[in-house]
Structures are given as structure tokens and as C-alpha cells.
Design an enzyme around this catalytic site. Structure first.
Site, mmCIF file in Angstrom:
data_model
loop_
_atom_site.group_PDB
_atom_site.id
_atom_site.type_symbol
_atom_site.label_atom_id
_atom_site.label_comp_id
_atom_site.label_asym_id
_atom_site.label_seq_id
_atom_site.Cartn_x
_atom_site.Cartn_y
_atom_site.Cartn_z
ATOM 1 N N HIS A 194 -5.230 2.799 -6.779
ATOM 2 C CA HIS A 194 -3.961 3.533 -6.749
ATOM 3 C C HIS A 194 -3.231 3.543 -8.082
ATOM 4 C CE1 HIS A 194 -2.327 -0.498 -6.426
ATOM 5 N NE2 HIS A 194 -1.157 0.001 -6.751
HETATM 6 C C1 UD1 Z 1 4.160 1.272 -6.104
HETATM 7 C C2 UD1 Z 1 4.413 0.250 -7.216
HETATM 8 C C3 UD1 Z 1 3.113 -0.447 -7.549
HETATM 9 C C4 UD1 Z 1 2.449 -1.021 -6.328
HETATM 10 C C5 UD1 Z 1 2.251 0.109 -5.323
HETATM 11 C C6 UD1 Z 1 1.604 -0.325 -4.051
HETATM 12 C C7 UD1 Z 1 6.124 0.771 -8.885
HETATM 13 C C8 UD1 Z 1 6.327 1.196 -10.282
HETATM 14 N N1 UD1 Z 1 4.862 0.878 -8.432
HETATM 15 O O1 UD1 Z 1 3.315 2.282 -6.643
HETATM 16 O O2 UD1 Z 1 3.397 -1.518 -8.446
HETATM 17 O O3 UD1 Z 1 1.205 -1.577 -6.673
HETATM 18 O O4 UD1 Z 1 3.554 0.631 -5.024
HETATM 19 O O5 UD1 Z 1 1.393 0.799 -3.234
HETATM 20 O O6 UD1 Z 1 7.046 0.352 -8.241
HETATM 21 N N2 UD1 Z 1 4.098 7.684 -0.756
HETATM 22 C C9 UD1 Z 1 3.873 7.941 0.562
HETATM 23 N N3 UD1 Z 1 4.430 7.107 1.481
HETATM 24 C C10 UD1 Z 1 5.196 6.061 1.131
HETATM 25 C C11 UD1 Z 1 5.430 5.828 -0.222
HETATM 26 C C12 UD1 Z 1 4.861 6.636 -1.160
HETATM 27 O O7 UD1 Z 1 3.181 8.884 0.935
HETATM 28 O O8 UD1 Z 1 5.691 5.347 2.027
HETATM 29 C C13 UD1 Z 1 3.474 8.562 -1.766
HETATM 30 C C14 UD1 Z 1 4.432 9.523 -2.393
HETATM 31 O O9 UD1 Z 1 3.786 10.727 -2.575
HETATM 32 C C15 UD1 Z 1 4.730 8.904 -3.738
HETATM 33 C C16 UD1 Z 1 3.429 8.182 -4.065
HETATM 34 O O10 UD1 Z 1 2.926 7.743 -2.801
HETATM 35 O O11 UD1 Z 1 5.103 9.834 -4.676
HETATM 36 C C17 UD1 Z 1 3.587 7.002 -4.966
HETATM 37 O O12 UD1 Z 1 4.563 6.103 -4.455
HETATM 38 P P1 UD1 Z 1 5.453 5.205 -5.470
HETATM 39 O O13 UD1 Z 1 6.300 4.256 -4.710
HETATM 40 O O14 UD1 Z 1 6.109 6.096 -6.446
HETATM 41 O O15 UD1 Z 1 4.403 4.408 -6.309
HETATM 42 P P2 UD1 Z 1 3.070 3.655 -5.893
HETATM 43 O O16 UD1 Z 1 1.949 4.342 -6.576
HETATM 44 O O17 UD1 Z 1 2.963 3.455 -4.416
#
Ligand code: UD1
Length: 387
Positions: free
Chosen positions: A223
Site C-alpha cells: 500500500h
Molecule cells: C495511511 C497511513 C499509513 C498507514 C496506512 C495503513 C498516513 C500518511 N498514512 O495510509 O502510514 O500505513 O494508512 O492503511 O497517515 N480509503 C478507503 N477507506 C478508508 C480509508 C481510506 O477506501 O477507510 C482509501 C481512500 O481512497 C484514500 C486511500 O484509501 O484516499 C488512502 O487512505 P489514506 O488514509 O490517505 O492513506 P493510506 O494509504 O491508507
């Protein structure tokens, strides 16, 4: 007899979670605060950085986390928007509840945002999992770690190298306490309840016979933006995983970011569903069962590097660095980066029985959260008695 903080008129310990890897770290801390003598009152804040059932709701159930007292519902956004939104919404919660301190875990945007708000209001902050450094400032988490550690008041570390990193950044040793790994507290507490890999596949209408292979099966998670946002890197990685899967069936638990990029970039054709089984993000007990039974785990997650070390399962980390060096020095982890040859060679070594066996690091013993609760009490107690 010492009176509980609440009785002596001190605010609760405000515990912050935001994203998936925070939940398994905070669950044992909340329990340890409640079981401490005297019991230390707590309040759970969920920033809502992760919000859907797969990334958040199910993990709360699996880990026995209480319903958050406060939900900030920030949702997704760019780093600036997400961090700013957590800060904006966290401030009134702090004002309303007047906590004795704020406890943050890990390195996600919510960790940094809540730390910034609290320290500027003079509320003490304790950071759990402090001092880890990849020395790669391209990683958003590295920025979150460095800033959080500089400004937080009390720093709890999971491995000895973390204290050395903090001292090298000019942080005084008095602020640091080596308490062990709360993520491993959760792992040990839940190991017996883990769901078997076969049951997890059945749950998703997949044939468990696929992983009933003479070599077993591998587990994959990816991820990190550096691996899944760049089309060339992602397609190359899917290509290598396809090659590995011909010899060893792989179960790939897809993070929403990765799934969406595979779809957006039209890379689905690189996945042979007969040997590379795609699953949605897994619950805690499912992931624990999948990892426990695996021949190898291929990942870019920080948490999985630690969990595989605790389980004694070989791990190949698809990154060129790690902030968790103990998993390499003492555990089962090997850095293979994203190079095809290195990945294939790593897998071949493990399949030929030459994988790392490792040992469990110091203080990864299931009692890290108890040590943190005791330290918090020692730390906060003088200000209670000053009143
Ligand atoms: C975040 C953390 C990362 C951690 C990871 C675990 C930061 C900078 N990054 O990254 O350190 O390893 O979480 O997953 O804080 N989304 C969903 N459902 C959700 C949440 C997110 O579908 O409940 C999707 C959205 O499209 C979003 C993308 O996942 O844009 C990324 O989510 P985001 O929280 O921005 O970062 P992660 O890549 O999950």
C-alpha cells in the site's frame, strides 16, 4: 491507597486513533489503563482518517475496542487537507475534555496532527512507537515521526535503536522509555482467536484447496505510495508476484489505494486468479490467521514486518529501507526492495528451507501496554499531587 485520577480531579488520558495500524496498538493501552491500580481514566478519540467497515469498523470489533467517545469524521484528503482537518476538529475536543495528557501511536497523519494541537495548548503528549527512523524523507510517515518525536513530551520505544535515533536528534534520554511493542501485545492476546486461512477463503467463496499446496502459500500486502502509485513500479511488482504465484499460491489482501490503482491503470490482466487470490482488506483475526499459516509474507507494511518476526514467519519487505531494523537483525525480515531478481531469490531461499528463523526481540512479551500505563502514572502523578 492511591485515588484514581478522576477522583483527585484530573482529566482523562485522551487516546487518539486514526488509521488502521493504530487500532491494534491502542487496544492494549486502553485495557492497561483500565486495569492499572489505580485505574487511569481514558477517553478514545477516532479522527476518522480511516472510516469504512474494512479499514476501521471490523478492526474495532476484532480488537474489542470500545466505541470512540469522540469521532472527528475527517475522512480522506491530501496530506495537507487531512492533517489540517484533524487539527481543526481536534482542538474543540481538547478544550471540552481538558485531558491530563494525550496519547498518540505510530506515524500516521492523525498522530502528527493531534500532537501539534495538544502541545501548542500546553497539554502533555505521550508518543507510543517513538524513535523509529527509515531515514527516507520521501515517506510521509517519516516526516510524521520526526516532528511528533521532537515536540511530544514522553516517548515510548519498541526497540533499542529507536532511543539511539532520538538521542542523535538532540532529544534528552529522560523523555524516553523503552517499553516494548504494544502491537505484539495485541498479537499475543488474539493469537488463539485467529481465523484459519481456509475459513477466510471460504468466507470469500474461494476454494481453500488452492492454498493446500505442498509448499504452502504466501501472503501479500502492498500500500505504500512509492510502490503502488507509480504505474511502472506497480505493474512490475504485479508481474513478479505473478511469477512467484506459479510456484507458491499467494493470497493478496488489497488495500483500497492499491485496488483503485490497479483498476485505474488497467493492470487487472496481470493477475491470474487461479494462483493470486485477491481479497479485500482483512479483519485483524483473519490477517493474523493468514500470516500465522504462511510460508512467507511479502509486504511493504511496517506492522507486518514486526508481526511476522513475532510469529517466526519469514518476511520479504518490498522496500529499500526499514524503520524497524530489529526485525532484520533479530527477526525474520529481509529487505528485497522492488527488484525482480532479489524478490525471486528471496522467495527461492525460503522455499528451499533457508529462510530466517529469527528470535523474538526484547520486551516483545505481551506486557508493553502495562509498562506504558505504569510509566504514565509515574509521569502524571506529581501533577495530580500538586493540586
Ligand atoms: C495511511 C497511513 C499509513 C498507514 C496506512 C495503513 C498516513 C500518511 N498514512 O495510509 O502510514 O500505513 O494508512 O492503511 O497517515 N480509503 C478507503 N477507506 C478508508 C480509508 C481510506 O477506501 O477507510 C482509501 C481512500 O481512497 C484514500 C486511500 O484509501 O484516499 C488512502 O487512505 P489514506 O488514509 O490517505 O492513506 P493510506 O494509504 O491508507
Amino acid at each position: 491507597m492511591t485515588e484514581p485520577l478522576a477522583v483527585v480531579g484530573m482529566g482523562p488520558i485522551m487516546c487518539v486513533v486514526g488509521a488502521r495500524p493504530n487500532f491494534m496498538k491502542m487496544a492494549p493501552i486502553l485495557r492497561a489503563l483500565a486495569n492499572h491500580v489505580p485505574p487511569l481514566p481514558s477517553l478514545l478519540v477516532h479522527t476518522g482518517q480511516h472510516y469504512d467497515q474494512d479499514m476501521s469498523g471490523r478492526l474495532f470489533t476484532d480488537l474489542g475496542l470500545p466505541i470512540p467517545d469522540i469521532n472527528l469524521d475527517v475522512g480522506s484528503g491530501s496530506h495537507a487537507v487531512q492533517t489540517a482537518e484533524v487539527m481543526r476538529r481536534f482542538e474543540p475536543a481538547l478544550d471540552a475534555h481538558r485531558p491530563s495528557c494525550v496519547v498518540v501511536v505510530g506515524d500516521v497523519n492523525s498522530t502528527l496532527a493531534c500532537t501539534l494541537v495538544a502541545v501548542k495548548k500546553g497539554v502533555p503528549v505521550a508518543h507510543v512507537e517513538a524513535g523509529l527512523r527509515s531515514y527516507d524523507r520521501q515517506m510521509p510517515e517519516e516526516i510524521n515521526r520526526v516532528v511528533t518525536d521532537q515536540i511530544a513530551d514522553r516517548l515510548y520505544t519498541t526497540e533499542r535503536s529507536a532511543e539511539a535515533n532520538l538521542l542523535a536528534e538532540g532529544i534528552s534520554a529522560e523523555r524516553v522509555s523503552f517499553c516494548g511493542n504494544v502491537m505484539i501485545d495485541s498479537l499475543l492476546a488474539n493469537r488463539k482467536s485467529a481465523r484459519s486461512a481456509a475459513d477466510t477463503l471460504r468466507l470469500h467463496d474461494m476454494d481453500p484447496a488452492v492454498i493446500d499446496h505442498p509448499r504452502g502459500y504466501g501472503v501479500v500486502t502492498l500500500h505504500r505510495p512509492s510502490n503502488v502509485d507509480d504505474p511502472q513500479t506497480l505493474s512490475a511488482l504485479l508481474g513478479v508476484l505473478g511469477e512467484v504465484a506459479k510456484d507458491l499460491p499467494l493470497v493478496f489482501a488489497l488495500h483500497p489505494r492499491t485496488r483503485s490503482n490497479i483498476e485505474k491503470l488497467g493492470l487487472g490482466h496481470l493477475i491470474d486468479p487461479a494462483c493470486l487470490l485477491l481479497l479485500p482488506p482483512q479483519g485483524y483475526l483473519e490477517m493474523l490467521g493468514l500470516m500465522s499459516g504462511a510460508t512467507v509474507v511479502l509486504t511493504d507494511s511496517g506492522g507486518l514486518q514486526e508481526e511476522t518476526t513475532a510469529l517466526g514467519v519469514p518476511c520479504l519487505t518490498l522496500r529499500s529501507n526499514t524503520e524497524r531494523p530489529i526485525t532484520i537483525e533479530q527477526g525474520t525480515n529481509t529487505l528485497v526492495g522492488t527488484d525482480r531478481q532479489a524478490i525471486l531469490q528471496g522467495v527461492a531461499e525460503i522455499l528451499s528451507g533457508r529462510g530466517k528463523r529469527g528470535r523474538v526481540p526484547e520486551l516483545w512479551d505481551g506486557h508493553a501496554a502495562d509498562r506504558i500505563a505504569s510509566d504514565l502514572w509515574r509521569w502524571l502523578r506529581p501533577s495530580v499531587e500538586d493540586r
